[in-house]
Design a protein around this motif. Structure first.
Motif, PDB file in Angstrom:
ATOM      1  N   TYR A   1       5.627   5.290   4.327  1.00  0.00           N
ATOM      2  CA  TYR A   1       4.461   5.661   3.545  1.00  0.00           C
ATOM      3  C   TYR A   1       4.547   7.114   3.109  1.00  0.00           C
ATOM      4  O   TYR A   1       5.079   7.972   3.828  1.00  0.00           O
ATOM      5  CB  TYR A   1       3.179   5.479   4.364  1.00  0.00           C
ATOM      6  CG  TYR A   1       2.949   4.066   4.830  1.00  0.00           C
ATOM      7  CD1 TYR A   1       3.404   3.636   6.064  1.00  0.00           C
ATOM      8  CD2 TYR A   1       2.275   3.159   4.018  1.00  0.00           C
ATOM      9  CE1 TYR A   1       3.204   2.327   6.490  1.00  0.00           C
ATOM     10  CE2 TYR A   1       2.060   1.853   4.426  1.00  0.00           C
ATOM     11  CZ  TYR A   1       2.533   1.447   5.659  1.00  0.00           C
ATOM     12  OH  TYR A   1       2.332   0.139   6.062  1.00  0.00           O
ATOM     13  N   ALA A   2       3.986   7.383   1.952  1.00  0.00           N
ATOM     14  CA  ALA A   2       3.788   8.772   1.550  1.00  0.00           C
ATOM     15  C   ALA A   2       2.747   9.400   2.468  1.00  0.00           C
ATOM     16  O   ALA A   2       1.836   8.714   2.943  1.00  0.00           O
ATOM     17  CB  ALA A   2       3.313   8.824   0.102  1.00  0.00           C
ATOM     18  N   ASP A   3       2.890  10.675   2.712  1.00  0.00           N
ATOM     19  CA  ASP A   3       1.943  11.359   3.604  1.00  0.00           C
ATOM     20  C   ASP A   3       0.502  11.216   3.116  1.00  0.00           C
ATOM     21  O   ASP A   3      -0.431  11.149   3.911  1.00  0.00           O
ATOM     22  CB  ASP A   3       2.306  12.840   3.717  1.00  0.00           C
ATOM     23  CG  ASP A   3       3.554  13.065   4.554  1.00  0.00           C
ATOM     24  OD1 ASP A   3       4.111  14.171   4.459  1.00  0.00           O
ATOM     25  OD2 ASP A   3       3.965  12.148   5.294  1.00  0.00           O
ATOM     26  N   SER A   4       0.331  11.176   1.820  1.00  0.00           N
ATOM     27  CA  SER A   4      -1.011  11.127   1.245  1.00  0.00           C
ATOM     28  C   SER A   4      -1.762   9.822   1.543  1.00  0.00           C
ATOM     29  O   SER A   4      -2.982   9.771   1.420  1.00  0.00           O
ATOM     30  CB  SER A   4      -0.942  11.336  -0.266  1.00  0.00           C
ATOM     31  OG  SER A   4      -0.132  10.344  -0.869  1.00  0.00           O
ATOM     32  N   VAL A   5      -1.033   8.775   1.919  1.00  0.00           N
ATOM     33  CA  VAL A   5      -1.687   7.486   2.172  1.00  0.00           C
ATOM     34  C   VAL A   5      -1.504   7.004   3.604  1.00  0.00           C
ATOM     35  O   VAL A   5      -2.102   5.992   3.997  1.00  0.00           O
ATOM     36  CB  VAL A   5      -1.183   6.397   1.196  1.00  0.00           C
ATOM     37  CG1 VAL A   5      -1.307   6.877  -0.241  1.00  0.00           C
ATOM     38  CG2 VAL A   5       0.249   5.985   1.503  1.00  0.00           C
ATOM     39  N   LYS A   6      -0.729   7.718   4.383  1.00  0.00           N
ATOM     40  CA  LYS A   6      -0.428   7.297   5.755  1.00  0.00           C
ATOM     41  C   LYS A   6      -1.724   7.179   6.558  1.00  0.00           C
ATOM     42  O   LYS A   6      -2.577   8.073   6.519  1.00  0.00           O
ATOM     43  CB  LYS A   6       0.520   8.301   6.395  1.00  0.00           C
ATOM     44  CG  LYS A   6       1.316   7.777   7.567  1.00  0.00           C
ATOM     45  CD  LYS A   6       2.397   8.764   7.966  1.00  0.00           C
ATOM     46  CE  LYS A   6       3.473   8.910   6.927  1.00  0.00           C
ATOM     47  NZ  LYS A   6       4.572   9.818   7.340  1.00  0.00           N
ATOM     48  N   GLY A   7      -1.854   6.063   7.258  1.00  0.00           N
ATOM     49  CA  GLY A   7      -3.054   5.830   8.047  1.00  0.00           C
ATOM     50  C   GLY A   7      -4.181   5.150   7.282  1.00  0.00           C
ATOM     51  O   GLY A   7      -5.145   4.682   7.887  1.00  0.00           O
TER      52      GLY A   7
END
Length: 115
Positions: free
Chosen positions: A59-65
């Motif tokens: 995942y891209a950091d911006s959408v992780k979680g």
């Protein structure tokens, strides 16, 4: 070859959407499947990918979680569950199939996050 995205729409901040991508015309299980997005005036941005055998999604950091990518090799589909959506998630979302020699793209589905 067909790559068709669906599930986009208008949602309020904090809401959820589930995108789907249905493919045909190639051996789906042999392809790494990914989602990208492109907002107006921006380049295409990587969102998430899932390798063959559904191992270790990225995942891209911006959408992780907040986002979860999954694939169904029996039905040749890949999905993107998007939770806690933010206005900055507004973009056209594209499905990509990457093989050893070929790459296929869909036409995209629009996601708009706004109150």
């Amino acid at each position: 070859v067909l790559v068709v995205e669906s599930g986009g729409g208008l949602v309020q901040p904090g809401g959820s959407l589930r995108l789907s991508c249905a493919v045909s015309g190639f051996t789906f299980s042999s392809y790494v499947m990914s989602w990208y997005r492109q907002a107006p005036g921006n380049g295409r941005e990587y969102v998430a990918s899932i390798p063959t055998s559904s191992s270790n999604p990225n995942y891209a950091d911006s959408v992780k979680g907040r986002f979860t990518i999954s694939r169904d090799d029996a039905n040749n589909t890949v999905s993107l569950q998007m939770n806690d959506l933010k206005p900055e998630d507004t973009a056209r979302y594209y499905c990509n199939a990457q093989g050893s020699w070929r790459s296929y793209w869909g036409q995209g589905t629009q996601v708009t996050v706004s109150s």
